[in-house]
Write a protein that holds these residues in place. Structure first.
Motif, PDB file in Angstrom:
ATOM      1  N   VAL A 657      14.949  50.948  72.012  1.00  0.00           N
ATOM      2  CA  VAL A 657      13.948  52.089  72.321  1.00  0.00           C
ATOM      3  C   VAL A 657      12.457  51.778  71.786  1.00  0.00           C
ATOM      4  N   ASP A 658      11.543  52.076  72.642  1.00  0.00           N
ATOM      5  CA  ASP A 658      10.317  51.833  72.594  1.00  0.00           C
ATOM      6  C   ASP A 658       9.626  52.759  71.433  1.00  0.00           C
ATOM      7  N   VAL A 659       9.574  52.183  70.104  1.00  0.00           N
ATOM      8  CA  VAL A 659       9.256  53.069  69.043  1.00  0.00           C
ATOM      9  C   VAL A 659       7.670  52.960  69.177  1.00  0.00           C
ATOM     10  N   GLN A 660       7.190  54.399  69.166  1.00  0.00           N
ATOM     11  CA  GLN A 660       6.015  54.804  69.291  1.00  0.00           C
ATOM     12  C   GLN A 660       5.198  54.791  67.843  1.00  0.00           C
ATOM     13  N   GLU A 661       4.041  54.188  67.600  1.00  0.00           N
ATOM     14  CA  GLU A 661       3.493  53.941  66.273  1.00  0.00           C
ATOM     15  C   GLU A 661       3.087  55.401  65.820  1.00  0.00           C
ATOM     16  N   ASN A 662       2.657  56.323  66.539  1.00  0.00           N
ATOM     17  CA  ASN A 662       2.229  57.735  66.118  1.00  0.00           C
ATOM     18  C   ASN A 662       3.347  58.712  65.433  1.00  0.00           C
ATOM     19  N   TRP A 663       4.463  58.150  65.832  1.00  0.00           N
ATOM     20  CA  TRP A 663       5.848  58.677  65.402  1.00  0.00           C
ATOM     21  C   TRP A 663       5.979  58.659  63.991  1.00  0.00           C
ATOM     22  N   TYR A 664       5.446  57.388  63.315  1.00  0.00           N
ATOM     23  CA  TYR A 664       5.233  57.173  61.888  1.00  0.00           C
ATOM     24  C   TYR A 664       4.450  57.846  61.306  1.00  0.00           C
ATOM     25  N   GLU A 665       3.210  58.193  61.936  1.00  0.00           N
ATOM     26  CA  GLU A 665       2.137  58.925  61.467  1.00  0.00           C
ATOM     27  C   GLU A 665       2.729  60.292  61.455  1.00  0.00           C
ATOM     28  N   LEU A 667       5.357  61.338  60.559  1.00  0.00           N
ATOM     29  CA  LEU A 667       6.313  61.372  59.562  1.00  0.00           C
ATOM     30  C   LEU A 667       5.790  61.087  58.351  1.00  0.00           C
ATOM     31  N   GLN A 668       4.472  60.576  58.321  1.00  0.00           N
ATOM     32  CA  GLN A 668       3.823  60.307  57.126  1.00  0.00           C
ATOM     33  C   GLN A 668       4.516  58.854  56.412  1.00  0.00           C
ATOM     34  N   GLN A 669       5.047  58.103  57.427  1.00  0.00           N
ATOM     35  CA  GLN A 669       5.545  56.883  56.968  1.00  0.00           C
ATOM     36  C   GLN A 669       4.385  55.959  57.095  1.00  0.00           C
ATOM     37  N   TRP A 670       3.838  55.937  56.338  1.00  0.00           N
ATOM     38  CA  TRP A 670       2.309  55.021  56.452  1.00  0.00           C
ATOM     39  C   TRP A 670       2.324  53.678  56.420  1.00  0.00           C
ATOM     40  N   GLU A 671       3.085  53.009  55.762  1.00  0.00           N
ATOM     41  CA  GLU A 671       3.543  51.418  55.734  1.00  0.00           C
ATOM     42  C   GLU A 671       4.312  51.157  57.035  1.00  0.00           C
ATOM     43  N   HIS A 672       5.106  51.968  57.459  1.00  0.00           N
ATOM     44  CA  HIS A 672       5.763  51.605  58.877  1.00  0.00           C
ATOM     45  C   HIS A 672       4.749  51.742  59.903  1.00  0.00           C
ATOM     46  N   ALA A 673       3.936  52.845  59.880  1.00  0.00           N
ATOM     47  CA  ALA A 673       3.059  53.069  60.927  1.00  0.00           C
ATOM     48  C   ALA A 673       1.986  51.682  61.037  1.00  0.00           C
ATOM     49  N   LEU A 674       1.824  51.330  59.766  1.00  0.00           N
ATOM     50  CA  LEU A 674       0.653  50.197  59.660  1.00  0.00           C
ATOM     51  C   LEU A 674       1.244  49.027  59.987  1.00  0.00           C
ATOM     52  N   ASP A 675       2.310  48.768  59.794  1.00  0.00           N
ATOM     53  CA  ASP A 675       3.173  47.329  60.415  1.00  0.00           C
ATOM     54  C   ASP A 675       3.269  47.575  61.939  1.00  0.00           C
ATOM     55  N   ALA A 676       3.394  48.693  62.171  1.00  0.00           N
ATOM     56  CA  ALA A 676       3.741  48.829  63.669  1.00  0.00           C
ATOM     57  C   ALA A 676       2.245  48.553  64.506  1.00  0.00           C
ATOM     58  N   TYR A 677       1.212  49.265  64.016  1.00  0.00           N
ATOM     59  CA  TYR A 677      -0.015  49.092  64.462  1.00  0.00           C
ATOM     60  C   TYR A 677      -0.474  47.499  64.453  1.00  0.00           C
ATOM     61  N   GLU A 678      -0.031  46.871  63.241  1.00  0.00           N
ATOM     62  CA  GLU A 678      -0.604  45.453  62.968  1.00  0.00           C
ATOM     63  C   GLU A 678       0.210  44.630  64.220  1.00  0.00           C
ATOM     64  N   ARG A 679       1.305  44.870  64.388  1.00  0.00           N
ATOM     65  CA  ARG A 679       2.319  44.219  65.466  1.00  0.00           C
ATOM     66  C   ARG A 679       1.562  44.416  66.880  1.00  0.00           C
ATOM     67  N   ARG A 680       1.161  45.531  67.274  1.00  0.00           N
ATOM     68  CA  ARG A 680       0.512  45.868  68.397  1.00  0.00           C
ATOM     69  C   ARG A 680      -0.780  45.145  68.656  1.00  0.00           C
ATOM     70  N   ARG A 681      -1.548  45.048  67.313  1.00  0.00           N
ATOM     71  CA  ARG A 681      -3.063  44.420  67.563  1.00  0.00           C
ATOM     72  C   ARG A 681      -2.758  42.799  67.913  1.00  0.00           C
ATOM     73  N   VAL A 682      -1.413  42.419  67.251  1.00  0.00           N
ATOM     74  CA  VAL A 682      -1.283  40.858  67.339  1.00  0.00           C
ATOM     75  C   VAL A 682      -1.007  40.747  69.023  1.00  0.00           C
ATOM     76  N   HIS A 683      -0.323  41.733  69.758  1.00  0.00           N
ATOM     77  CA  HIS A 683      -0.059  41.304  70.966  1.00  0.00           C
ATOM     78  C   HIS A 683      -1.537  41.773  71.829  1.00  0.00           C
ATOM     79  N   SER A 684      -1.978  42.808  71.375  1.00  0.00           N
ATOM     80  CA  SER A 684      -3.217  43.227  72.087  1.00  0.00           C
ATOM     81  C   SER A 684      -4.310  43.583  71.323  1.00  0.00           C
ATOM     82  N   PRO A 685      -5.072  42.344  70.865  1.00  0.00           N
ATOM     83  CA  PRO A 685      -6.242  42.269  69.931  1.00  0.00           C
ATOM     84  C   PRO A 685      -7.302  43.253  70.379  1.00  0.00           C
TER      85      PRO A 685
END
Length: 717
Positions: A657-665, A667-685
């Motif tokens: 499943v293509d997890v969207q970062e804003n889902w975590y936002e 849900l106020q799961q900020w650590e998970h959201a931050l990790d997801a955004y960081e992974r996305r920035r690695v692939h698309s700086p």
């Protein structure tokens, strides 16, 4: 100063006064509470005004201001049960989008009321409105009626009572709405002449739903409609017989109020005949209320049609007049002897005397009856005019025979008087001569009933139902699948107006072709009042669906899917089709439309509760395709824990499943959201959305220095 102007005929004045009150209540706050009982009825009346959208819009806004500023939440629905129904109806039918949105906002301000409590409030208000204060004050009776309503609303379409139940409920809602007075005649005709006539004795359980609004409408409607309603009420009484006794006090209140109106007299007499025929001796209690007026009209008016109708009604009343002979016989005798009265009326009066003499003990009045009859024979039937007065002669001789059957040997003292007149004018009557012979020979004369069976009867004495013929059922019309095919054809529909016309034609066609007589009776009204067809759409669809051939069902589903896929279909029609799919599923006949399609359309309509159910079904079969939608729906419904659970489930089962970062936002799961955004920035700086998402997460986690540094970097770039 302002309140008197709320009833002004000028809509502009009313609107301005309401708007000023709305602003005033926001300033005064709770100090305005003492005016709330006065303001609410006026606001509700204005809200129902169909003539001015401006007044309705202002009334809705003012209602919201009053509730919000005075803190009277829920009280409006409790004290004015009709308010919730009015607002819900406008959400469905109001064409002005701004008014619909304002109504939704006001509903949110007032708050939610328990449905069962609302039902009890409605029943109590209804009893008070129709003058039944005893039932309104009895909590046990209200609770029982409320329970019956809730059980009745859960009927399955396969139940034979389902179609009459839903049709009558919708029709009674129209009848209770004063703003729809133009349709009241069609409503009553559909209920009484069509539905009740088709189900006959099974209509009795529906009397508590039909009688109160029907009687209320009769009190307030115009003369022309009231005349029609009296006719329909007579038909209803003939169908329900003794079961109508509970409503007799209210019925006779209306009869007394209208008995002096000559334009309604004929239908009133029909109704009285039906009540007398249905309730027999129970009718006797109510006779004093109407008898004196009927006799007064019969004597003073002397018109052939009206007087004849009243005299025939007296014949129908028969034995119920036993306690009132001292009122009836003198009037009949006066009519008989008055030479200025029409011959036909006099003949009817004599026949009525004969009918009453045969059924009641008139021995105390024998002399007062026989002497006038002898004078009629002697003075009216003269040589050369016998043909003209043959109806009088026949009626007199019939009445004399009735008296002989009633009095027996006591009639002998009157024989010389009658014999003298009969001999003088050469009058021959086989029945009279046979009875006189038996008196002379000392034989026992037959009773009145026996004499009638032997042929001693004058025409027009037998009671005949003068109302509509209710003996036959509605003719079952042939089901036409070809007609429905033309209605459901969705080809070449491209605009909003095209789809609205398509839906309207389909809804009316389903009612017209429905095999249920109860639904079919609504077709004429539905053509001129489309909300009725829309309300009955699921029921009429079900009734026709089970009659369609397999090929017809496939064609219908194809057209429905084409409608659902159309980008121009209006949301309200899309919602109606989704409701239809849900209804058919509850009826154990689910439509063969993909669950994923229904789920997507429910999300599109923002019907998230429906969408959740469809997506959960889809998840069982295809978790990968449904999980994304489930997270979104859970977020929209505020079920954050469920959304977290579905994501955890996806991780545990390693679902693709293509997890969207804003889902975590969300849900106020900020650590998970931050990790997801960081992974996305690695692939698309250079992804700016990923950078902004990272900044939001850092801010929520209190990492303000890192967030500030990244913000400066974004600005520099």
């Amino acid at each position: 100063v302002l309140i008197p102007h709320l009833s002004d005929e000028n809509p502009r004045v009313t609107s301005c006064c309401l708007e000023v009150l709305g602003e005033l209540v926001q300033v005064a706050g709770t100090d305005m509470r003492k005016y709330v009982p006065t303001l609410f009825p006026l606001i509700i009346d204005t809200l129902q005004d169909q003539s001015s959208p401006v007044k309705r819009a202002v009334a809705v806004r003012t209602l919201g201001h009053v509730v919000q500023s005075t803190g009277t939440v829920l009280d409006p629905f409790t004290e004015y049960p009709q308010l919730l129904d009015i607002m819900l109806r406008y959400i469905k039918t109001e064409s002005d989008k701004a008014i619909r949105l304002e109504i939704i906002r006001v509903l949110g301000i007032i708050g939610a009321l328990d449905p069962y409590s609302h039902k009890l409030n409605q029943l109590q208000q209804r009893h008070l409105q129709y003058g039944d204060a005893v039932s309104a004050a009895d909590p046990d009776k209200l609770a029982l009626e409320g329970a019956k309503d809730f059980v009745g609303s859960g009927l399955s379409p396969s139940n034979e009572d389902y179609y009459p139940t839903v049709a009558i409920a919708e029709l009674m809602a129209i009848l209770r709405d004063p703003s729809l007075a133009y349709h009241h005649k069609a409503v009553v005709s559909a209920v009484v002449s069509s539905i009740f006539t088709s189900i006959k004795a099974k209509c009795v359980p529906f009397l508590p739903q039909v009688m109160p609004p029907l009687l209320s409408t009769m009190r307030s409607c115009g003369s022309s409609l009231r005349n029609f309603l009296f006719q329909q009420l007579a038909v209803l009484v003939s169908l329900t017989q003794q079961h109508v006794r509970e409503y007799l006090p209210q019925i006779f209140d209306i009869i007394r109020a209208n008995l002096k109106k000559t334009s309604q007299l004929m239908q009133l007499i029909n109704l009285l005949e039906e009540i007398s025929h249905a309730l027999k001796d129970e009718f006797r209690t109510f006779l004093p209320d109407v008898l004196s007026q009927l006799l007064k009209v019969a004597y003073n008016d002397r018109a052939v049609e009206q007087s004849g109708k009243i005299l025939r009604a007296l014949q129908v009343f028969g034995t119920q007049l036993e306690d009132y002979l001292h009122l009836v016989i003198p009037v009949l005798v006066l009519l008989v002897e008055n030479a200025d009265t029409n011959v036909l009326v006099r003949a009817d009066a004599i026949k009525t005397l004969g009918c009453l003499c045969g059924q009641l003990d008139v021995s105390d009045y024998a002399s007062r009856i026989i002497h006038p009859l002898a004078r009629v024979l002697d003075h009216e039937v003269v040589e050369g005019e016998r043909a003209k007065h043959s109806s009088l002669t026949e009626a007199v001789m019939y009445t004399l025979c009735s008296l002989i059957c009633q009095l027996g040997q006591d009639f002998c003292i009157f024989l010389p008087i009658i014999h003298k007149v009969v001999t003088k004018h050469g009058i021959r009557h086989a029945g009279y001569e046979d009875l006189v012979f038996k008196l002379h020979e000392g034989q026992q004369v037959p009773s009145y009933q026996e004499w009638q069976q032997q042929g001693g009867r004058v025409p027009d004495l037998k009671f005949q139902n003068s109302s509509l013929d209710v003996s036959g059922e509605l003719a079952k019309e042939a089901f036409s699948e070809s007609s429905l095919r033309r209605a459901w054809n969705a080809a070449n529909k491209s605009t909003k107006h095209d789809w609205q016309n398509w839906m309207q034609k389909l809804s009316v066609a389903l009612l017209r072709e429905s095999p249920s007589a109860s639904l079919r009776s609504c077709k004429n009204l539905a053509q001129v009042y489309y909300p009725l067809a829309r309300s009955l759409f699921p029921a009429s669809f079900y009734s026709c669906w089970i009659e369609l051939s397999e090929k017809g069902q496939e064609d219908l589903i194809g057209n429905l899917e084409a409608a659902l896929r159309s980008p121009s279909i209006p949301p309200e029609i899309l919602q109606s089709l989704l409701n239809l799919a849900e209804f058919m599923e509850h009826a154990d006949l689910p439509l063969p439309i993909k669950i994923s399609t229904l789920g997507h359309l429910a999300e599109q309509c923002r019907a998230y509760s429906k969408a959740l159910r469809y997506r959960e079904y889809e998840f069982r079969e295809s978790p990968n395709s449904a999980i994304s939608s489930l997270v979104t729906i859970y977020n929209e419904l505020g079920h954050h824990q469920s959304a977290v659970g579905i994501l955890d489930h996806a991780e545990e089962r390693e679902l693709k499943v293509d997890v969207q970062e804003n889902w975590y936002e969300k849900l106020q799961q900020w650590e998970h959201a931050l990790d997801a955004y960081e992974r996305r920035r690695v692939h698309s700086p250079g992804d700016m959305d990923a950078r902004l998402g990272t900044i939001r997460c850092m801010n929520a986690l209190g990492q303000w220095e890192e967030a500030a540094g990244m913000s400066k970097q974004c600005w520099r770039e």
